[in-house]
Structure formats: C-alpha cells, structure tokens
Design a protein around this motif. Structure first.
Motif, mmCIF file in Angstrom:
data_model
loop_
_atom_site.group_PDB
_atom_site.id
_atom_site.type_symbol
_atom_site.label_atom_id
_atom_site.label_comp_id
_atom_site.label_asym_id
_atom_site.label_seq_id
_atom_site.Cartn_x
_atom_site.Cartn_y
_atom_site.Cartn_z
ATOM 1 N N GLY A 1 82.857 0.803 56.562
ATOM 2 C CA GLY A 1 81.307 0.162 55.480
ATOM 3 C C GLY A 1 80.329 1.031 55.447
ATOM 4 N N ILE A 2 79.639 1.383 56.361
ATOM 5 C CA ILE A 2 77.923 2.087 56.828
ATOM 6 C C ILE A 2 78.107 3.034 55.539
ATOM 7 N N ALA A 3 79.082 3.956 55.522
ATOM 8 C CA ALA A 3 79.005 5.148 55.192
ATOM 9 C C ALA A 3 79.093 4.991 53.531
ATOM 10 N N GLY A 4 80.120 4.017 53.227
ATOM 11 C CA GLY A 4 79.800 3.270 51.769
ATOM 12 C C GLY A 4 78.689 3.333 51.072
ATOM 13 N N ALA A 5 78.033 1.684 51.958
ATOM 14 C CA ALA A 5 76.540 1.238 51.244
ATOM 15 C C ALA A 5 75.493 2.139 51.298
ATOM 16 N N THR A 6 75.852 3.465 52.309
ATOM 17 C CA THR A 6 75.064 4.306 52.772
ATOM 18 C C THR A 6 74.389 5.638 52.063
ATOM 19 N N ALA A 7 75.945 5.697 51.232
ATOM 20 C CA ALA A 7 76.510 6.936 50.123
ATOM 21 C C ALA A 7 75.847 5.862 48.250
ATOM 22 N N TYR A 8 76.091 4.835 48.084
ATOM 23 C CA TYR A 8 76.110 3.837 47.476
ATOM 24 C C TYR A 8 74.692 3.806 47.082
ATOM 25 N N ALA B 1 68.521 5.893 53.626
ATOM 26 C CA ALA B 1 69.772 6.348 54.523
ATOM 27 C C ALA B 1 70.280 4.647 55.011
ATOM 28 N N LEU B 2 68.596 4.228 55.988
ATOM 29 C CA LEU B 2 68.619 3.367 56.946
ATOM 30 C C LEU B 2 69.036 1.394 56.238
ATOM 31 N N ASP B 3 68.421 1.336 54.552
ATOM 32 C CA ASP B 3 68.656 0.568 54.057
ATOM 33 C C ASP B 3 70.218 0.711 53.987
#
Length: 157
Positions: free
Chosen positions: A76-83, A6-8
């Motif tokens: 933006g943060i949620a999208g990359a965290t989910a990815y 999640a942090l990455d």
C-alpha cells in the motif's frame, strides 16, 4: 515550490492501507467470514524463495502472520508513493486518482498472489472479487483524498 514527494505518497499509502483493512475487517464481521490465509501463505513462499528460515513451526507461524501484514502495508505504501511520483505536480480529479490508486495496488497485490502461486485470480468467484475490489476502492479513495490534502491548493507555487 511544493510537490508531493515520497513522504506524501508514503503517508497517503499508509492511510489508504488502514482504510482497506477497516473495510476488510468490517466485511469479516458483517458476513462472519474468516480471515484470508493468503498473506501468511505469501510470506511462507517469499521466505522459501529467499531461503530464509523462519524458525520452528510454532514461531514460524507467528512470523508469517506478522510478515503477511507487513507485506500488505509495504504494498500500500509503495503503490501510493509510486503514484505520487508519477503524478508529480498534477492534481488529478479525486474519482480518477482513487480508481488509479485502487486498481494499481490491487494489481500489485493480486499479481504477487499469482506470481507466487498462492492464488489464481482467474478462478475467483464473484464474491471473491467483491471481497477484493471493495477494500481496494476504499484504499484508493482514502489514499487519493489524503494525497490531495497534502498538496497545496495551487500546485504551481
């Protein structure tokens, strides 16, 4: 054993969002176009749906402006965290990861505009779509490159 967590994903999403904002502001400078009102209108409609009073209009306008920007960063943060969670340990080629991240966050953003009835993407012009696609490609590229740098060279470790 290291894997993107999640942090990455959050870091990659924040970097991607900065890239999206930079490209958007550069477009505003080059074409002398005004800022979009959709972030503030989204904040207005979300506050209304949640029954949140943002205060007197002079203060509410400032709060909507801040909330609109925060909603963009959260998306933006949620999208990359989910990815990152979905990709797990897999190293996806940069062009594919960039396209997936950009398209995913663009779908989240444009879907929320449609759901809140702030805007109808089906009625956008070619210029409107370019103003949306190009910054999201910058988001996807920056987020994917950042996520790739945060992963170890050999993801089997």
């Amino acid at each position: 054993m290291s894997r993107p967590g999640a942090l990455d994903g959050a870091v990659a999403g924040a970097v991607g969002t900065v890239a999206l904002n930079l490209v958007t502001y550069l477009d505003m400078v080059l074409r002398a176009r005004p800022a979009s009102s959709t972030p503030e209108e989204s904040a207005r409609r979300l506050a209304r749906v949640a029954h949140i009073d943002l205060g007197p209009e002079d203060r509410a306008a400032n709060r909507r402006s801040g909330l609109g920007a925060l909603i963009g960063y959260a998306t933006g943060i949620a999208g990359a965290t989910a990815y990152a969670a979905l990709a797990g340990r897999r190293r996806v080629p940069l062009p594919l990861a960039a396209a997936a991240l950009g398209a995913g966050v663009m779908a989240m953003a444009d879907g929320s505009l449609a759901a809140l009835r702030v805007s109808d993407p089906r009625r956008w012009s070619r210029s409107d779509w370019l103003s949306d696609v190009v910054p999201h490609l910058a988001y996807g590229t920056a987020a994917a490159a950042t996520l790739g740098r945060l992963r170890p060279p050999d993801s089997r470790r």
